[in-house]
Scaffold this motif. Structure first.
Motif, PDB file in Angstrom:
ATOM      1  N   LYS A   1      26.471 -21.893 -14.971  1.00 14.05           N
ATOM      2  CA  LYS A   1      25.744 -22.827 -15.816  1.00 14.05           C
ATOM      3  C   LYS A   1      26.661 -23.968 -16.225  1.00 14.05           C
ATOM      4  O   LYS A   1      27.828 -23.740 -16.560  1.00 14.05           O
ATOM      5  CB  LYS A   1      25.225 -22.113 -17.061  1.00 14.05           C
ATOM      6  CG  LYS A   1      24.157 -21.068 -16.791  1.00 14.05           C
ATOM      7  CD  LYS A   1      23.692 -20.446 -18.101  1.00 14.05           C
ATOM      8  CE  LYS A   1      22.613 -19.408 -17.858  1.00 14.05           C
ATOM      9  NZ  LYS A   1      22.144 -18.795 -19.135  1.00 14.05           N
ATOM     10  N   PRO A   2      26.163 -25.201 -16.251  1.00 11.15           N
ATOM     11  CA  PRO A   2      27.014 -26.321 -16.669  1.00 11.15           C
ATOM     12  C   PRO A   2      27.243 -26.299 -18.171  1.00 11.15           C
ATOM     13  O   PRO A   2      26.391 -25.859 -18.950  1.00 11.15           O
ATOM     14  CB  PRO A   2      26.196 -27.547 -16.258  1.00 11.15           C
ATOM     15  CG  PRO A   2      24.773 -27.080 -16.319  1.00 11.15           C
ATOM     16  CD  PRO A   2      24.806 -25.648 -15.877  1.00 11.15           C
TER      17      PRO A   2
ATOM     18  N   PHE B   1      31.200 -20.622 -17.169  1.00 16.98           N
ATOM     19  CA  PHE B   1      30.534 -21.914 -17.145  1.00 16.98           C
ATOM     20  C   PHE B   1      31.169 -22.835 -16.103  1.00 16.98           C
ATOM     21  O   PHE B   1      32.336 -22.666 -15.740  1.00 16.98           O
ATOM     22  CB  PHE B   1      30.598 -22.589 -18.519  1.00 16.98           C
ATOM     23  CG  PHE B   1      29.772 -21.901 -19.576  1.00 16.98           C
ATOM     24  CD1 PHE B   1      28.398 -22.093 -19.634  1.00 16.98           C
ATOM     25  CD2 PHE B   1      30.366 -21.055 -20.503  1.00 16.98           C
ATOM     26  CE1 PHE B   1      27.636 -21.464 -20.598  1.00 16.98           C
ATOM     27  CE2 PHE B   1      29.606 -20.415 -21.467  1.00 16.98           C
ATOM     28  CZ  PHE B   1      28.227 -20.617 -21.522  1.00 16.98           C
ATOM     29  N   GLU B   2      30.392 -23.813 -15.662  1.00 12.69           N
ATOM     30  CA  GLU B   2      30.897 -24.891 -14.815  1.00 12.69           C
ATOM     31  C   GLU B   2      31.196 -26.064 -15.738  1.00 12.69           C
ATOM     32  O   GLU B   2      30.291 -26.785 -16.153  1.00 12.69           O
ATOM     33  CB  GLU B   2      29.856 -25.296 -13.775  1.00 12.69           C
ATOM     34  CG  GLU B   2      30.292 -26.425 -12.862  1.00 12.69           C
ATOM     35  CD  GLU B   2      31.449 -26.055 -11.953  1.00 12.69           C
ATOM     36  OE1 GLU B   2      32.402 -26.859 -11.884  1.00 12.69           O
ATOM     37  OE2 GLU B   2      31.402 -24.976 -11.339  1.00 12.69           O
ATOM     38  N   PRO B   3      32.475 -26.296 -16.088  1.00 12.95           N
ATOM     39  CA  PRO B   3      32.788 -27.336 -17.073  1.00 12.95           C
ATOM     40  C   PRO B   3      32.591 -28.743 -16.528  1.00 12.95           C
ATOM     41  O   PRO B   3      33.018 -29.068 -15.420  1.00 12.95           O
ATOM     42  CB  PRO B   3      34.271 -27.089 -17.397  1.00 12.95           C
ATOM     43  CG  PRO B   3      34.593 -25.733 -16.850  1.00 12.95           C
ATOM     44  CD  PRO B   3      33.674 -25.556 -15.687  1.00 12.95           C
TER      45      PRO B   3
ATOM     46  N   GLY C   1      24.196 -36.376 -25.417  1.00 12.97           N
ATOM     47  CA  GLY C   1      23.483 -37.168 -24.421  1.00 12.97           C
ATOM     48  C   GLY C   1      23.835 -36.764 -23.006  1.00 12.97           C
ATOM     49  O   GLY C   1      22.960 -36.663 -22.125  1.00 12.97           O
ATOM     50  N   TYR C   2      25.120 -36.521 -22.772  1.00 19.13           N
ATOM     51  CA  TYR C   2      25.596 -36.074 -21.455  1.00 19.13           C
ATOM     52  C   TYR C   2      24.964 -34.734 -21.097  1.00 19.13           C
ATOM     53  O   TYR C   2      24.476 -34.534 -19.975  1.00 19.13           O
ATOM     54  CB  TYR C   2      27.120 -35.970 -21.522  1.00 19.13           C
ATOM     55  CG  TYR C   2      27.853 -35.766 -20.226  1.00 19.13           C
ATOM     56  CD1 TYR C   2      27.339 -36.148 -19.000  1.00 19.13           C
ATOM     57  CD2 TYR C   2      29.131 -35.195 -20.243  1.00 19.13           C
ATOM     58  CE1 TYR C   2      28.048 -35.963 -17.826  1.00 19.13           C
ATOM     59  CE2 TYR C   2      29.855 -35.008 -19.076  1.00 19.13           C
ATOM     60  CZ  TYR C   2      29.312 -35.389 -17.868  1.00 19.13           C
ATOM     61  OH  TYR C   2      30.030 -35.212 -16.714  1.00 19.13           O
ATOM     62  N   ALA C   3      24.926 -33.827 -22.068  1.00 15.91           N
ATOM     63  CA  ALA C   3      24.359 -32.496 -21.830  1.00 15.91           C
ATOM     64  C   ALA C   3      22.872 -32.571 -21.494  1.00 15.91           C
ATOM     65  O   ALA C   3      22.384 -31.860 -20.603  1.00 15.91           O
ATOM     66  CB  ALA C   3      24.571 -31.614 -23.065  1.00 15.91           C
ATOM     67  N   GLU C   4      22.154 -33.442 -22.195  1.00 15.06           N
ATOM     68  CA  GLU C   4      20.715 -33.551 -21.922  1.00 15.06           C
ATOM     69  C   GLU C   4      20.471 -34.041 -20.498  1.00 15.06           C
ATOM     70  O   GLU C   4      19.589 -33.535 -19.800  1.00 15.06           O
ATOM     71  CB  GLU C   4      20.046 -34.475 -22.928  1.00 15.06           C
ATOM     72  CG  GLU C   4      18.528 -34.500 -22.770  1.00 15.06           C
ATOM     73  CD  GLU C   4      17.806 -35.221 -23.893  1.00 15.06           C
ATOM     74  OE1 GLU C   4      16.608 -34.977 -24.060  1.00 15.06           O
ATOM     75  OE2 GLU C   4      18.443 -36.032 -24.593  1.00 15.06           O
ATOM     76  N   VAL C   5      21.252 -35.007 -20.056  1.00 17.75           N
ATOM     77  CA  VAL C   5      21.095 -35.528 -18.688  1.00 17.75           C
ATOM     78  C   VAL C   5      21.451 -34.467 -17.655  1.00 17.75           C
ATOM     79  O   VAL C   5      20.777 -34.323 -16.625  1.00 17.75           O
ATOM     80  CB  VAL C   5      21.964 -36.787 -18.498  1.00 17.75           C
ATOM     81  CG1 VAL C   5      21.988 -37.203 -17.031  1.00 17.75           C
ATOM     82  CG2 VAL C   5      21.439 -37.929 -19.357  1.00 17.75           C
ATOM     83  N   LEU C   6      22.504 -33.695 -17.930  1.00 25.56           N
ATOM     84  CA  LEU C   6      22.951 -32.657 -16.995  1.00 25.56           C
ATOM     85  C   LEU C   6      22.062 -31.422 -17.013  1.00 25.56           C
ATOM     86  O   LEU C   6      22.136 -30.592 -16.108  1.00 25.56           O
ATOM     87  CB  LEU C   6      24.385 -32.224 -17.337  1.00 25.56           C
ATOM     88  CG  LEU C   6      25.504 -33.229 -17.113  1.00 25.56           C
ATOM     89  CD1 LEU C   6      26.803 -32.691 -17.708  1.00 25.56           C
ATOM     90  CD2 LEU C   6      25.680 -33.523 -15.627  1.00 25.56           C
TER      91      LEU C   6
ATOM     92  N   ALA D   1      22.490 -29.279 -19.387  1.00 22.12           N
ATOM     93  CA  ALA D   1      23.436 -28.290 -19.917  1.00 22.12           C
ATOM     94  C   ALA D   1      23.034 -27.903 -21.337  1.00 22.12           C
ATOM     95  O   ALA D   1      22.721 -28.762 -22.154  1.00 22.12           O
ATOM     96  CB  ALA D   1      24.850 -28.859 -19.915  1.00 22.12           C
ATOM     97  N   GLU D   2      23.063 -26.623 -21.634  1.00 25.22           N
ATOM     98  CA  GLU D   2      22.690 -26.136 -22.964  1.00 25.22           C
ATOM     99  C   GLU D   2      23.909 -25.802 -23.825  1.00 25.22           C
ATOM    100  O   GLU D   2      23.746 -25.345 -24.958  1.00 25.22           O
ATOM    101  CB  GLU D   2      21.789 -24.915 -22.844  1.00 25.22           C
ATOM    102  CG  GLU D   2      20.440 -25.216 -22.201  1.00 25.22           C
ATOM    103  CD  GLU D   2      19.474 -24.060 -22.303  1.00 25.22           C
ATOM    104  OE1 GLU D   2      19.920 -22.902 -22.139  1.00 25.22           O
ATOM    105  OE2 GLU D   2      18.282 -24.303 -22.565  1.00 25.22           O
TER     106      GLU D   2
END
Length: 230
Positions: A3-4, A27-29, A112-117, A119-120
């Motif tokens: 998971k990212p 996780f996939e950092p 914002g980066y997490a939402e685009v990716l 990623a939770e």
């Protein structure tokens, strides 16, 4: 498939350890660093080196002009970074190295980066024990931001995403952090924690260096990062 997770990476001891922890947890950092007008911008080279060495596939560096505001000895040329303070001195009050709203800004960008990716998970290296008294390094702040994150994004409101903000170093001493990173195989020679770092290395006298050196000493290890010649 891993998971990212978005990992805030400054290139220092704490954030590098957090990167290793996130990876160890499966996780996939996706690393996120900031050029915010800090005087010790050499830390960004360390962040890039750390990300490459630890197999990070995506590392973004954002330019955020916090130096335009000033108000911190880390960004304002008219202010001197304090040096020569003892460990006890560092725990007294909020020092001039506090950068107004820095972690709030950084976490907002990470969100914002997490939402685009998609990623939770967001990881940040804040610590409430061996730290410099910054208000945005406390558990209350992290808990409040996590609540905000799940109110502020379309993905969360629509039920497609639930953001968790992880601060795995929060209750660890600097020695504990060094031991954990060493266990995970972190090469601390690549990291820079110093507030006055330059091409020569770290100063060995600022608050961050004082905390770092004490952490290595209490862990029974030698700090491999280069320090200024004496």
């Amino acid at each position: 498939m891993s998971k990212p997770a978005v990992v805030l990476l400054s290139g220092g001891l704490d954030s590098t350890t957090v990167l290793a922890i996130a990876r160890d947890r499966g996780f996939e950092p996706c690393a996120l660093s900031f050029d915010y007008g800090q005087k010790h911008e050499v830390e960004l080279r360390s962040a890039s080196a750390v990300a490459a060495a630890m197999g990070v596939k995506r590392h973004e560096v954002l330019h955020v002009g916090l130096s335009e505001f000033g108000g911190s000895s880390l960004t304002d040329d008219a202010m001197e970074v304090p040096v020569g303070r003892t460990h006890d001195d560092i725990g007294e009050g909020i020092p001039s190295t506090y950068v107004p709203a820095r972690n709030t800004v950084f976490l907002a960008c990470a969100l914002g980066y997490a939402e685009v990716l998609g990623a939770e998970h967001i990881f940040i290296g804040v610590n409430a024990l061996d730290y410099s008294g910054y208000p945005d390094c406390r558990p209350e702040f992290i808990e409040a931001f996590e609540r905000l994150a799940n109110l502020a994004t379309a993905a969360a409101v629509e039920g497609r995403q639930h953001i968790s903000v992880h601060a795995p170093l929060m209750t660890m001493t600097k020695a504990d952090i060094v031991r954990e990173g060493t266990r995970l195989g972190v090469d601390y020679s690549m990291t820079v924690s110093c507030y006055r770092a330059d091409e020569r290395g770290s100063c060995g006298e600022c608050d961050s260096c004082t905390l770092r050196l004490r952490g290595f000493a209490e862990a029974g290890l030698v700090d491999p990062t280069p320090y200024w010649p004496r």
